[in-house]
Design a protein around this motif. Structure first.
Motif, mmCIF file in Angstrom:
data_model
loop_
_atom_site.group_PDB
_atom_site.id
_atom_site.type_symbol
_atom_site.label_atom_id
_atom_site.label_comp_id
_atom_site.label_asym_id
_atom_site.label_seq_id
_atom_site.Cartn_x
_atom_site.Cartn_y
_atom_site.Cartn_z
ATOM 1 N N ALA A 229 4.098 -1.275 12.614
ATOM 2 C CA ALA A 229 3.706 -0.956 11.242
ATOM 3 C C ALA A 229 2.266 -1.369 10.971
ATOM 4 N N ARG A 230 1.883 -2.511 11.472
ATOM 5 C CA ARG A 230 0.515 -2.998 11.269
ATOM 6 C C ARG A 230 -0.505 -2.089 11.948
ATOM 7 N N ALA A 231 -0.258 -1.746 13.202
ATOM 8 C CA ALA A 231 -1.191 -0.907 13.948
ATOM 9 C C ALA A 231 -1.273 0.495 13.347
ATOM 10 N N LEU A 232 -0.153 1.038 12.889
ATOM 11 C CA LEU A 232 -0.166 2.370 12.298
ATOM 12 C C LEU A 232 -0.950 2.372 10.987
ATOM 13 N N ALA A 233 -0.783 1.332 10.174
ATOM 14 C CA ALA A 233 -1.561 1.237 8.937
ATOM 15 C C ALA A 233 -3.054 1.124 9.245
ATOM 16 N N PHE A 234 -3.406 0.350 10.271
ATOM 17 C CA PHE A 234 -4.809 0.233 10.677
ATOM 18 C C PHE A 234 -5.372 1.584 11.100
ATOM 19 N N SER A 235 -4.622 2.299 11.941
ATOM 20 C CA SER A 235 -5.125 3.566 12.474
ATOM 21 C C SER A 235 -5.274 4.606 11.372
ATOM 22 N N LEU A 236 -4.349 4.640 10.414
ATOM 23 C CA LEU A 236 -4.457 5.580 9.308
ATOM 24 C C LEU A 236 -5.716 5.314 8.481
ATOM 25 N N PHE A 237 -5.931 4.064 8.151
ATOM 26 C CA PHE A 237 -7.097 3.715 7.341
ATOM 27 C C PHE A 237 -8.395 3.949 8.114
ATOM 28 N N ALA A 238 -8.408 3.605 9.394
ATOM 29 C CA ALA A 238 -9.624 3.756 10.193
ATOM 30 C C ALA A 238 -9.978 5.206 10.450
ATOM 31 N N SER A 239 -8.983 6.106 10.435
ATOM 32 C CA SER A 239 -9.270 7.520 10.669
ATOM 33 C C SER A 239 -10.069 8.146 9.534
ATOM 34 N N TYR A 244 -15.527 0.815 6.435
ATOM 35 C CA TYR A 244 -14.745 -0.119 5.629
ATOM 36 C C TYR A 244 -13.617 -0.758 6.440
ATOM 37 N N PHE A 245 -13.159 -0.062 7.450
ATOM 38 C CA PHE A 245 -12.134 -0.668 8.312
ATOM 39 C C PHE A 245 -12.707 -1.869 9.058
ATOM 40 N N GLY A 246 -13.930 -1.738 9.581
ATOM 41 C CA GLY A 246 -14.568 -2.875 10.245
ATOM 42 C C GLY A 246 -14.774 -4.041 9.298
ATOM 43 N N ILE A 247 -15.179 -3.745 8.063
ATOM 44 C CA ILE A 247 -15.365 -4.809 7.074
ATOM 45 C C ILE A 247 -14.035 -5.490 6.765
ATOM 46 N N PHE A 248 -12.978 -4.686 6.651
ATOM 47 C CA PHE A 248 -11.656 -5.258 6.372
ATOM 48 C C PHE A 248 -11.200 -6.167 7.500
ATOM 49 N N ILE A 249 -11.362 -5.736 8.760
ATOM 50 C CA ILE A 249 -10.916 -6.536 9.902
ATOM 51 C C ILE A 249 -11.668 -7.857 9.958
ATOM 52 N N VAL A 250 -12.977 -7.806 9.774
ATOM 53 C CA VAL A 250 -13.782 -9.046 9.822
ATOM 54 C C VAL A 250 -13.381 -9.981 8.684
ATOM 55 N N THR A 251 -13.159 -9.426 7.492
ATOM 56 C CA THR A 251 -12.765 -10.261 6.346
ATOM 57 C C THR A 251 -11.403 -10.909 6.576
#
Length: 496
Positions: A229-239, A244-251
């Motif tokens: 679930a975590r990886a799928l949410a990441f991939s959806l947002f990053a697509s 902003y995905f990079g900013i979210f991961i670093v934060t």
């Protein structure tokens, strides 16, 4: 190690290598090969079809983590080999360097360690009881190294590889067979290694109840669905939101690292090493829960999963409302959103099953339970506080400032020269017979949380133990000081 009701000590349990242990190692090898082979196969397919924008990230996420873990494995192998008497001869040392160098250059260091652990486990079944324990704990040392290396590799390789391939699948709007195979192998490798780490962690300690294979399988399912679930949410947002995905991961990583540091973990020998180690743990916290501190974990685990659920919901909702029209229809997009929520719910369900039915210390969610993860079970409450002798060699822990303030030193704990004796005769204390073979006495209290902390950072004690392995037929034992026992402090001798 337990004690009888009259205070006398019972001999520690004699572990035995079983057929299921060997099958578990074989299954771990298959998971390792499937993860690496599927990624390389997919990278070759991208190259053949001239999809270089997919080829380079895929192959780099395979090679760079593998080179890092192989280098670390090689340094451990050379260090451990150098502690043996046979390695004192230049020819033997050169031969060991060549053999180990060739194995690790071929990226087969972990395969060699798996096979060695399997060999040592089988040797423990084929020898007498004394030699059986000797081989068994050497096998546990090897298993500890494998678990540390594989845990590091999976979160540096398999986790980002999973997010990358899911992101590519979402962007292209369909799933190719090799992409699905690679993502499935990465997800299985992540879930397997977390459960395997926890199992080996408990099996390596005599003061902890071992984890059953049923519990390990349920842990795999728990982490499999929550990480999916975590990886799928990441991939959806990053697509859709690349920057902003990079900013979210670093934060998220910074917040989790700060949370771990505020928990005052005690893993390393210095404060700066502790911070670096906590930064590595912050990477794991991007994807899943990982206990790093002794004590009550119910509130911390609940807080973490509430944060993760909220993040998953927000990331998925943003993707659903801002996705391009050509990417997916509303029906399939809604189906993916439901998949994220259902996968997370299934993971939490298996987590509750594990803690309610299969935790080694018994049910953790009852009204009388005091902690959730890695707490001392009922068997350790009966251990006499005079002397604690471990069957498995441990590494040297770092004493915190609080322990230094509370625990008296050798001078402070000595009995005064002139002392008025009490007229009441002291209560006789049952003495423990000296252990057969070498005993390493450490004038420091043993840390409660078993994380192979100094085993990963400082291997000086490990080198001493391995040297004794070659010179003594019995397994060396490590003896830690018990807090608040002045009589024991008086009796400590010079260590090895």
């Amino acid at each position: 190690m337990a004690a009888e009701s009259d205070g006398t000590r019972v001999a520690p349990r004699c572990p035995r290598y079983s057929l299921r242990d060997g099958l578990w190692v074989v299954a771990a090898l298959l998971v390792f090969f499937s993860d690496g082979a599927s990624d390389l196969w997919l990278a070759a397919d991208y190259l053949q079809r001239h999809r270089l924008n997919c080829f380079w990230p895929t192959v780099l996420l395979v090679l760079l983590p593998s080179l890092l873990t192989q280098s670390l494995s090689f340094s451990w192998a050379v260090t451990d080999r150098g502690s043996s008497p046979a390695a004192a001869r230049p020819c033997c040392r050169l031969c060991a360097w060549c053999v180990q160098g060739s194995i690790h250059l071929l990226q087969l260091g972990q395969v060699w360690r798996y096979l060695r652990a399997l060999y040592l486990g089988l040797q423990s079944r084929w020898h007498s009881e004394q030699q059986s324990r000797h081989f068994y704990w050497r096998m546990m040392f090897e298993s500890a190294d494998i678990s540390m290396l594989r845990l590091l590799e999976t979160f540096l390789k398999s986790a980002p590889q999973l997010v990358l391939q899911l992101c590519i699948m979402v962007q292209q709007g369909h799933v190719e067979p090799l992409q699905g195979l690679s993502a499935t192998a990465s997800l299985l490798s992540l879930a397997w290694m977390i459960a395997s780490y926890q199992k080996v962690l408990r099996d390596s300690r005599d003061d902890k109840m071992p984890m059953s294979y049923k519990g390990a399988v349920v842990q795999i399912l728990w982490h499999l669905f929550t990480i999916a679930a975590r990886a799928l949410a990441f991939s959806l947002f990053a697509s859709v939101f690349h920057l902003y995905f990079g900013i979210f991961i670093v934060t998220h990583w910074c917040l989790m690292t700060f949370w771990i540091i505020q928990g005052e973990t005690d893993f390393c020998m210095s404060r700066w090493e502790e911070i670096i180690y906590n930064m590595v743990l912050g990477i794991i916290y991007i994807f899943c829960w990982f206990n790093v501190r002794e004590g009550r974990t119910r509130c911390r685990m609940t807080t973490y999963y509430i944060i993760v659920l909220s993040e998953n919901a927000v990331l998925t909702a943003l993707w659903y409302y801002y996705r391009p029209d050509y990417m997916l229809s509303d029906f399939y997009a809604l189906l993916i959103v439901c998949s994220v929520l259902c996968s997370f719910a299934l993971g939490v369900f298996f987590m509750l099953i594990y803690y309610s039915l299969l935790h080694p210390n018994g049910p953790m969610f009852g009204p009388s339970s005091s902690s959730c993860v890695f707490t001392e079970g009922h068997e350790t409450s009966r251990v006499p506080e005079l002397e604690v002798t471990e069957s498995l060699p441990r590494t040297l822990p770092r004493t915190t400032e609080q322990e230094r303030d509370m625990v008296p030193g050798d001078r402070d704990s000595c009995v005064p020269v002139f002392q008025v004796r009490s007229s009441v005769p002291p209560t006789p204390v049952t003495r423990v017979p000296r252990a057969q073979g070498p005993v390493i006495r450490i004038d420091l209290p043993r840390k409660k949380y078993p994380a192979w902390d100094a085993h990963f950072i400082d291997r000086r004690l490990r080198k001493t133990i391995l040297a004794l392995e070659y010179t003594s037929p019995a397994t060396p034992r490590v003896q830690y000081r018990t807090l608040g026992t002045s009589q024991e402090v008086m009796e400590y001798e010079t260590t090895v």
